[in-house]
Structures are given as structure tokens and as C-alpha cells.
Write an enzyme that holds these catalytic residues in place. Structure first.
Site, PDB file in Angstrom:
ATOM      1  N   ILE A   2       0.835  -1.210   0.000  1.00 27.45           N
ATOM      2  CA  ILE A   2       0.000   0.000   0.000  1.00 27.45           C
ATOM      3  C   ILE A   2       0.865   1.254   0.000  1.00 27.45           C
ATOM      4  O   ILE A   2       0.559   2.244  -0.667  1.00 27.45           O
ATOM      5  CB  ILE A   2      -0.949  -0.012   1.211  1.00 27.45           C
ATOM      6  N   GLU A  48       9.278 -19.142  19.937  1.00 31.53           N
ATOM      7  CA  GLU A  48       8.300 -19.820  20.813  1.00 31.53           C
ATOM      8  C   GLU A  48       7.595 -20.961  20.072  1.00 31.53           C
ATOM      9  O   GLU A  48       6.463 -21.330  20.391  1.00 31.53           O
ATOM     10  CB  GLU A  48       7.259 -18.832  21.369  1.00 31.53           C
TER      11      GLU A  48
END
Length: 246
Positions: A204, A230
């Protein structure tokens, strides 16, 4: 493979001696203590025989800092333990519970990563809306183009869904309920959506979005790691599928 650990902890009577190296340790060069999992049963393999210890910073050294693509405000290093002396009272939990303790920490950590990823989606949306209103091309703001509107609509949708999934997992954790699958699902969805939002936000912004001063350039780099640390997205799918089929 969190169970394939080679750091050892030898029982020396009134203390343990820890030896090994831990990789990709967040803030390992700044921490006052580290919670270290090590193999107390030297003949075992896999998750069995791992125990957790509280180790003072005087007993380990940090080295080889990683020059990461994103998340650059967070230090990531290796730490080395060479004959690290750990008192018996610094055993966390019981002997052999190290893997369980580590996995519990990962479950709660995944809620935090999901929240971070949700914030990235939200920020990508806000930056994109602001830029699309003020950037004029072909005689009108670029935000009037339907293709860009749909990108921003997806960002809103994904931020809303990720936020609800994160709150749900957090609520289960706060209430003492099992939340491993929900935490994995929240992290999986939010991190993948964050990367999509960041790619579209740069698009954009056009050429400006690819330049260092643009906020979305940083979001693009920061978003990727949420699908890696994680536990990768693939690991989250393994956890979810395992919970559904056991």
C-alpha cells in the site's frame, strides 16, 4: 526439538555442575539469572532426564550475539556454561521435571507472541489507512482504490479475530484451565496474519514502504519472527492436531 538437549548437570553432592551451550537466548547478555534445563540423567535421551535450574549470571557467559533481521530492540545471544556451580536449592521443581517446566513456559509465552502479532496487524492497518488517505495518485487518494480497501478490510478482520483468540487463551490461563491448544492456535493465526498484513502494508505504501524511514518497513521485518520463535507455525499445527486427536 526442545527435548534434544545436550547440556549436562552432574550431581556433586551439595551442588550441580552444569556444562553446555544454549543458543538463541533472549536477553541472555542482560539477565541477572537464567532458568536452564539440563540433563541430570546422563544416560537418558529425549524429554526424560531433563531438570530445570535457576542459574546466577556469575556462572555463565554470553557471546555470539545474533544480528537479526527484525526485533532488533531485543538482544539474542548464546550463553555458555562451563563448570557452572549451581546449589542444590536452585533446582526448580523436581528432578526430571525440566521438560514439563519448559513446555509450560512456552505455552504462556505463545500468548505473549500472539499479542505482539496482533499489535503488528493493528499498526499495519492504522498506518495503511493514514497513508492511503493522504497519498494522491491519478487525481485521487490511493485509498479509494478497491484493491487497497480490501487489503485494509482484511487487516481489520484479522486483527479482530487474533485479538479475540489471544484474549480467550489468556482468560483460560488466568482461570487455571488447560490452554495449550488455544495458545498455539492464537499464536499460529496471529503470526501468519501479521506477516500477511505487513506484506500488504508495504504494498500500500509503494516505494516509500520499502524504505527505512517507513514504519511498515520495520513491521515487515518484525512480523516474520512471530511465526518462528516460541515454536514455529508448523510446530503449532503439530500441537493443535495432537490435542484434537489424543
Amino acid at each position: 526439538d526442545a527435548s534434544a538437549q545436550t547440556t549436562t548437570a552432574e550431581d556433586k553432592g551439595d551442588h550441580y555442575l552444569l556444562n553446555g551451550t544454549k543458543c538463541f537466548i533472549t536477553h541472555g547478555d542482560m539477565a541477572g539469572i537464567a532458568i536452564v534445563t539440563a540433563r541430570t540423567d546422563l544416560d537418558s535421551t529425549g524429554a526424560k532426564g531433563l531438570s530445570a535450574f535457576i542459574v546466577d549470571k556469575s556462572q555463565f557467559t554470553a557471546n555470539h550475539g545474533y544480528n537479526k533481521m527484525g526485533a532488533r530492540g531485543s538482544h539474542t545471544v548464546n550463553i555458555t556454561l562451563k563448570n557452572a556451580v549451581v546449589p542444590k536449592e536452585n533446582l526448580l521443581g523436581k528432578i526430571g521435571e525440566g521438560f514439563k517446566i519448559a513446555m509450560t513456559a512456552l505455552d504462556s509465552g505463545r500468548i505473549g507472541i500472539a499479542a505482539c502479532a496482533t499489535g503488528i496487524i493493528q499498526s499495519c492497518m492504522e498506518e495503511s489507512i493514514a497513508y492511503s488517505k493522504q497519498r494522491v495518485q491519478f487525481g485521487k487518494p490511493v485509498g479509494e482504490n478497491q484493491a487497497l480497501q480490501w487489503m485494509m478490510a482484511d487487516m481489520y478482520k484479522d486483527a479482530s479475530a487474533a485479538r479475540q483468540m489471544t484474549w480467550h487463551a489468556a482468560a483460560l490461563a488466568d482461570n487455571g484451565q488447560h490452554y495449550s491448544m488455544q495458545a498455539s492456535a492464537a499464536k499460529l493465526f496471529a503470526s501468519e496474519a501479521a506477516m500477511t498484513a505487513a506484506v500488504n502494508a508495504v504494498q500500500i505504501h509503494g516505494g516509500y514502504g520499502y524504505c527505512k524511514p517507513a514504519k511498515v518497513e520495520r513491521m515487515f521485518r518484525d512480523a516474520k519472527v512471530t511465526a518462528i520463535y516460541e515454536g514455529t507455525s508448523e510446530v503449532q499445527k503439530m500441537i493443535i492436531a495432537g490435542s484434537l486427536t489424543k
